[in-house]
Design a protein around this motif. Sequence first.
Motif, PDB file in Angstrom:
ATOM      1  N   LEU A  62       3.771 155.360  32.343  1.00 57.58           N
ATOM      2  CA  LEU A  62       4.066 156.531  31.112  1.00 57.58           C
ATOM      3  C   LEU A  62       5.305 155.936  30.273  1.00 57.58           C
ATOM      4  N   GLU A  63       6.339 155.465  31.067  1.00 57.02           N
ATOM      5  CA  GLU A  63       7.556 154.822  30.409  1.00 57.02           C
ATOM      6  C   GLU A  63       7.232 153.781  29.505  1.00 57.02           C
ATOM      7  N   ARG A  64       6.537 152.809  30.347  1.00 61.72           N
ATOM      8  CA  ARG A  64       6.200 151.531  29.356  1.00 61.72           C
ATOM      9  C   ARG A  64       5.431 151.813  28.123  1.00 61.72           C
ATOM     10  N   GLU A 104      17.675 165.954  18.241  1.00 61.37           N
ATOM     11  CA  GLU A 104      18.274 166.802  19.218  1.00 61.37           C
ATOM     12  C   GLU A 104      17.220 167.329  20.243  1.00 61.37           C
ATOM     13  N   PHE A 105      17.415 167.469  21.642  1.00 57.63           N
ATOM     14  CA  PHE A 105      16.583 167.797  22.512  1.00 57.63           C
ATOM     15  C   PHE A 105      17.402 168.905  23.533  1.00 57.63           C
ATOM     16  N   GLU A 114      17.059 155.767  20.486  1.00 56.25           N
ATOM     17  CA  GLU A 114      17.515 155.787  21.748  1.00 56.25           C
ATOM     18  C   GLU A 114      17.597 157.387  22.200  1.00 56.25           C
ATOM     19  N   ALA A 115      17.864 158.041  21.378  1.00 59.18           N
ATOM     20  CA  ALA A 115      17.944 159.828  21.745  1.00 59.18           C
ATOM     21  C   ALA A 115      16.474 160.244  22.240  1.00 59.18           C
ATOM     22  N   ILE A 116      15.373 159.641  21.674  1.00 63.47           N
ATOM     23  CA  ILE A 116      14.191 159.991  22.232  1.00 63.47           C
ATOM     24  C   ILE A 116      14.049 159.186  23.474  1.00 63.47           C
ATOM     25  N   GLY A 122      13.484 159.824  29.181  1.00 65.67           N
ATOM     26  CA  GLY A 122      14.020 159.158  30.546  1.00 65.67           C
ATOM     27  C   GLY A 122      14.474 160.166  31.357  1.00 65.67           C
ATOM     28  N   GLY A 123      15.109 161.423  30.848  1.00 64.32           N
ATOM     29  CA  GLY A 123      15.381 162.591  31.743  1.00 64.32           C
ATOM     30  C   GLY A 123      14.204 163.273  32.294  1.00 64.32           C
ATOM     31  N   VAL A 124      13.096 163.356  31.696  1.00 60.78           N
ATOM     32  CA  VAL A 124      11.690 163.908  32.218  1.00 60.78           C
ATOM     33  C   VAL A 124      11.293 162.917  33.153  1.00 60.78           C
ATOM     34  N   PHE A 125      11.149 161.846  33.049  1.00 61.36           N
ATOM     35  CA  PHE A 125      10.685 160.694  33.991  1.00 61.36           C
ATOM     36  C   PHE A 125      11.727 160.763  35.249  1.00 61.36           C
TER      37      PHE A 125
END
Length: 413
Positions: free
Chosen positions: A49-51, A73-74, A276-278, A283-286
């Motif tokens: 998914l990350e890739r 913003e998330f 990078e914000a996205i 990345g936090g979800v991963f």
Amino acid sequence: MKFIRQILESFRFAWQALRSNLLRTTLSLLGVTIGIFAIIAVFTMVDSLERNVKESLNFLGDRVVYVQKWPFEFGSEYRWWKYFQWPEPTYNDYRALAERLENAEAICAMGGRGNVIVKNGNNSLPVRISGVTMDYNQISEVPIGEGRYFAPQEQESARNVVIIGSEVAETLFPNQYAVGKIMKINGLNFQVIAVQEKKGSGVLEIGGNPDRRCLIPYGTFAKLFQSIRPSVTIAVKGYPEDEGLQNLEGEIRGLMRARRSLKPTQDDNFAINRPEAIAKAIGGVFAVLTIAGWVIGSFSILVGGFGIANIMFVSVKERINIIGIQKSLGAKNYFILFQFLFESVMLSLVGGLVGVFLVYLLSFIPLGNLDVVLTAGNIALGLGTSSLIGVLAGILPAISAARLDPVIAIRSK
């Protein structure tokens, strides 16, 4: 050499013990198999998914910031009511930044419209039309397969020329060389000047499937789709030596505040967004998914580890007489210890191999746009974890076997 021979002999004894109890061996490794499968399956899915997400974000560009109305913003407190009142960036903002920015390597204005029907004869396809200025190919990847990029004269005079995606070419011009052909957008004739290489859709599909996109000069796009005061997204690429793009961002902020006559006490009424914000939010979800994989798999591995330890204690008890005979014939404690430790590790390692193999089979299942790949790192992690479980589960039974008194052990039968 004698030590190595004894180690190899211990390994042979362990292998024979496993082969002589195939049913028990199979049942014992199930727990480890399920645990390793759960952990490596989650890790493989997260990595894939990350890739795929990173590949989907590639079109946003490297070292690029975006001047937009809505900030990236998330969180639970997205102040949409405040951002709603902010003015849209305009083409004049883009021109002002393009003329005055000193820390920008490239700058472009972009606009987009989805579900636009493009036609050639009886062939038609709904696509996303993107209007871009000249520097767009320096901001984002535009892999030209056939033809060429926009010429400066085409951008300046807003000519009806278009760069199309591979799927657009295949649909509108089947079995034909599309470059130089005429297609219709909103009823107007456009000349195809290039066809992009086939990319395939990403997981996120931000900006739409690249194979179903058409690029046209921004001036042409504004005439076709936008009002007298069109809104744009402004993308600015910084120089490599501008670490963190701090200089670029500060310069953009100063110029935009001056254009909008903001006082020092007033907040910005525009957003300077970074891709990078996205990536950080995703990345936090991963990270959460990774932790979940460890938690889920750990319970299975824990059960499997206890199962292997229990089997090893039973195995020691069954072979206590043989251990006594071996020790009476001069076998060292480490020879006995390695027999059972090797047996435990091999049992766990086979379980890990089966778990990794199941994940490998999982990678062949089609999951839409997601390309699942089992990496060497995840294979090593699975086998390393299973080996460690084997050592931890077998060390106590192996020590207890090595410490047996040979006289008592022989008499036990």
